[in-house]
Motif scaffolding. Sequence first.
Motif, PDB file in Angstrom:
ATOM      1  N   THR A 143     -13.952  -4.429  25.986  1.00  0.00           N
ATOM      2  CA  THR A 143     -13.804  -3.207  25.193  1.00  0.00           C
ATOM      3  C   THR A 143     -15.133  -2.487  25.056  1.00  0.00           C
ATOM      4  O   THR A 143     -15.214  -1.261  25.219  1.00  0.00           O
ATOM      5  N   LEU A 144     -16.188  -3.250  24.767  1.00  0.00           N
ATOM      6  CA  LEU A 144     -17.512  -2.637  24.646  1.00  0.00           C
ATOM      7  C   LEU A 144     -17.913  -1.903  25.917  1.00  0.00           C
ATOM      8  O   LEU A 144     -18.384  -0.771  25.871  1.00  0.00           O
ATOM      9  N   THR A 145     -17.728  -2.553  27.046  1.00  0.00           N
ATOM     10  CA  THR A 145     -18.143  -1.929  28.302  1.00  0.00           C
ATOM     11  C   THR A 145     -17.265  -0.739  28.666  1.00  0.00           C
ATOM     12  O   THR A 145     -17.758   0.268  29.190  1.00  0.00           O
ATOM     13  N   THR A 146     -15.958  -0.823  28.394  1.00  0.00           N
ATOM     14  CA  THR A 146     -15.068   0.311  28.664  1.00  0.00           C
ATOM     15  C   THR A 146     -15.486   1.532  27.855  1.00  0.00           C
ATOM     16  O   THR A 146     -15.560   2.659  28.375  1.00  0.00           O
ATOM     17  N   LEU A 147     -15.786   1.319  26.576  1.00  0.00           N
ATOM     18  CA  LEU A 147     -16.197   2.431  25.725  1.00  0.00           C
ATOM     19  C   LEU A 147     -17.559   2.971  26.144  1.00  0.00           C
ATOM     20  O   LEU A 147     -17.775   4.192  26.150  1.00  0.00           O
ATOM     21  N   ALA A 148     -18.478   2.084  26.487  1.00  0.00           N
ATOM     22  CA  ALA A 148     -19.810   2.527  26.892  1.00  0.00           C
ATOM     23  C   ALA A 148     -19.751   3.388  28.150  1.00  0.00           C
ATOM     24  O   ALA A 148     -20.432   4.415  28.256  1.00  0.00           O
ATOM     25  N   LEU A 149     -18.937   2.987  29.110  1.00  0.00           N
ATOM     26  CA  LEU A 149     -18.796   3.764  30.342  1.00  0.00           C
ATOM     27  C   LEU A 149     -18.138   5.108  30.084  1.00  0.00           C
ATOM     28  O   LEU A 149     -18.514   6.124  30.685  1.00  0.00           O
ATOM     29  N   ALA A 150     -17.145   5.122  29.180  1.00  0.00           N
ATOM     30  CA  ALA A 150     -16.479   6.390  28.858  1.00  0.00           C
ATOM     31  C   ALA A 150     -17.452   7.353  28.180  1.00  0.00           C
ATOM     32  O   ALA A 150     -17.431   8.564  28.439  1.00  0.00           O
ATOM     33  N   CYS A 151     -18.314   6.817  27.307  1.00  0.00           N
ATOM     34  CA  CYS A 151     -19.337   7.660  26.676  1.00  0.00           C
ATOM     35  C   CYS A 151     -20.321   8.188  27.721  1.00  0.00           C
ATOM     36  O   CYS A 151     -20.668   9.370  27.724  1.00  0.00           O
ATOM     37  N   ARG A 152     -20.751   7.310  28.604  1.00  0.00           N
ATOM     38  CA  ARG A 152     -21.734   7.697  29.613  1.00  0.00           C
ATOM     39  C   ARG A 152     -21.185   8.742  30.568  1.00  0.00           C
ATOM     40  O   ARG A 152     -21.876   9.709  30.934  1.00  0.00           O
ATOM     41  N   ASP A 153     -19.931   8.556  30.996  1.00  0.00           N
ATOM     42  CA  ASP A 153     -19.345   9.433  32.004  1.00  0.00           C
ATOM     43  C   ASP A 153     -18.608  10.634  31.426  1.00  0.00           C
ATOM     44  O   ASP A 153     -18.043  11.419  32.187  1.00  0.00           O
ATOM     45  N   ARG A 174      -4.824   7.104  19.731  1.00  0.00           N
ATOM     46  CA  ARG A 174      -5.751   8.221  19.522  1.00  0.00           C
ATOM     47  C   ARG A 174      -6.246   8.722  20.874  1.00  0.00           C
ATOM     48  O   ARG A 174      -6.568   7.936  21.765  1.00  0.00           O
ATOM     49  N   ARG A 175      -6.297  10.040  21.011  1.00  0.00           N
ATOM     50  CA  ARG A 175      -6.873  10.682  22.189  1.00  0.00           C
ATOM     51  C   ARG A 175      -8.230  11.241  21.787  1.00  0.00           C
ATOM     52  O   ARG A 175      -8.316  12.046  20.864  1.00  0.00           O
ATOM     53  N   THR A 176      -9.279  10.802  22.478  1.00  0.00           N
ATOM     54  CA  THR A 176     -10.619  11.158  22.029  1.00  0.00           C
ATOM     55  C   THR A 176     -11.535  11.567  23.177  1.00  0.00           C
ATOM     56  O   THR A 176     -11.281  11.257  24.339  1.00  0.00           O
ATOM     57  N   GLU A 177     -12.601  12.249  22.780  1.00  0.00           N
ATOM     58  CA  GLU A 177     -13.735  12.504  23.659  1.00  0.00           C
ATOM     59  C   GLU A 177     -14.897  11.683  23.103  1.00  0.00           C
ATOM     60  O   GLU A 177     -15.535  12.070  22.127  1.00  0.00           O
ATOM     61  N   PRO A 178     -15.152  10.507  23.663  1.00  0.00           N
ATOM     62  CA  PRO A 178     -16.169   9.604  23.102  1.00  0.00           C
ATOM     63  C   PRO A 178     -17.580  10.129  23.302  1.00  0.00           C
ATOM     64  O   PRO A 178     -17.903  10.673  24.355  1.00  0.00           O
ATOM     65  N   LEU A 179     -18.410   9.928  22.282  1.00  0.00           N
ATOM     66  CA  LEU A 179     -19.790  10.396  22.372  1.00  0.00           C
ATOM     67  C   LEU A 179     -20.793   9.250  22.391  1.00  0.00           C
ATOM     68  O   LEU A 179     -21.640   9.175  23.270  1.00  0.00           O
ATOM     69  N   ARG A 180     -20.682   8.304  21.438  1.00  0.00           N
ATOM     70  CA  ARG A 180     -21.703   7.271  21.341  1.00  0.00           C
ATOM     71  C   ARG A 180     -21.167   6.033  20.626  1.00  0.00           C
ATOM     72  O   ARG A 180     -20.328   6.133  19.726  1.00  0.00           O
ATOM     73  N   LEU A 181     -21.684   4.869  21.029  1.00  0.00           N
ATOM     74  CA  LEU A 181     -21.441   3.613  20.318  1.00  0.00           C
ATOM     75  C   LEU A 181     -22.609   3.380  19.371  1.00  0.00           C
ATOM     76  O   LEU A 181     -23.771   3.478  19.782  1.00  0.00           O
ATOM     77  N   VAL A 182     -22.306   3.064  18.111  1.00  0.00           N
ATOM     78  CA  VAL A 182     -23.350   2.905  17.102  1.00  0.00           C
ATOM     79  C   VAL A 182     -23.146   1.596  16.341  1.00  0.00           C
ATOM     80  O   VAL A 182     -22.080   1.388  15.754  1.00  0.00           O
TER      81      VAL A 182
END
Length: 325
Positions: A143-153, A174-182
């Motif tokens: 999950t961490l890596t999936t979210l990190a890649l979505a934020c990066r790309d 939820r449908r989102t435009e991810p920005l950052r993991l904090v």
Amino acid sequence: MADTTTRTLKLLALLQAHRLWSAIELADRLETTERTVRRDVERLRELGYPVESVRGSGGGYQLAPGGSLPPLVVDEEEAVAIVSALRTAAHGSAAGLAEASVRALAKVMQVLPPKLRRRTDALRAMSVLLPGEQQAPTVDAETLTTLALACRDATELTFHYDPAARAGSAPGVRRTEPLRLVPVGRRWYLLAYDLDRQDWRTFRLDRLADARPQKRRFAPRTLPGGDPAAYVRASLRGGRDQHSVRVVVHAEPGVVRERIGRWSEVAEHDDGALVTMQTDDSGWIALALGGLDADYEFVDVPPEVLRELRGRNAREARALYLAER
């Protein structure tokens, strides 16, 4: 004899052990001739790897330290060790290390074969946690890596979210435009623009599941204030399930940071260390402060937290009294 590409990669893997190899040793390991080893070394140099030649009877080849190197080549054991170390660092206390570790973990997990993923998962499952580690909710590395890649790309991301009961929102997709993991305190949060609610939202990762990147790419929106970490902390301070406590601990800041810095902010203070904790578990505050084995004073503490701490102290005092009798 192995083909040139395979042999060169094996040579690079040997050199990255940072020891001096003689041409004879390398030729034996690669099942080739010393002349071929010399050609392969030149090929690595052309690719940008700083391979040094050491002359003399005890000479040979070694990879020079420092500099900017092209991508590393690691074996299976090293790959498992890297992922395990990054997972640990992702929950660490060093400033900035957690975020950098998640970014690095995302890159490694992208290219990790399924067999090695299973090995790293098994290693984590069979690892023993130290006392207090169970306090922090686990977050799946996938999950961490999936979210990190979505934020990066800058890729649209959907996931199932189960908010706290007090939030007043129903579980759902939820449908989102991810920005950052904090990382805040003992938890990870995703800061993203919620496309259905048309507003910025903060999502707790241990309440998030089935994260799926979509095909749509987007141009990142401008975040109010421009600081993702500050935005997340401010949004958590307004949450009904969060407690913010400030304490002056009469101990060296470095010692305090080493023991509880991964779950709190520790700053210099004239009387020792100023600790700021933000958590939804007031019982953990007592556990963390009690583990410091130092005197402390509350600078700012919510009334409900104070009541719970007094109740705990009363129970402890009664138990000590009965033990003395």
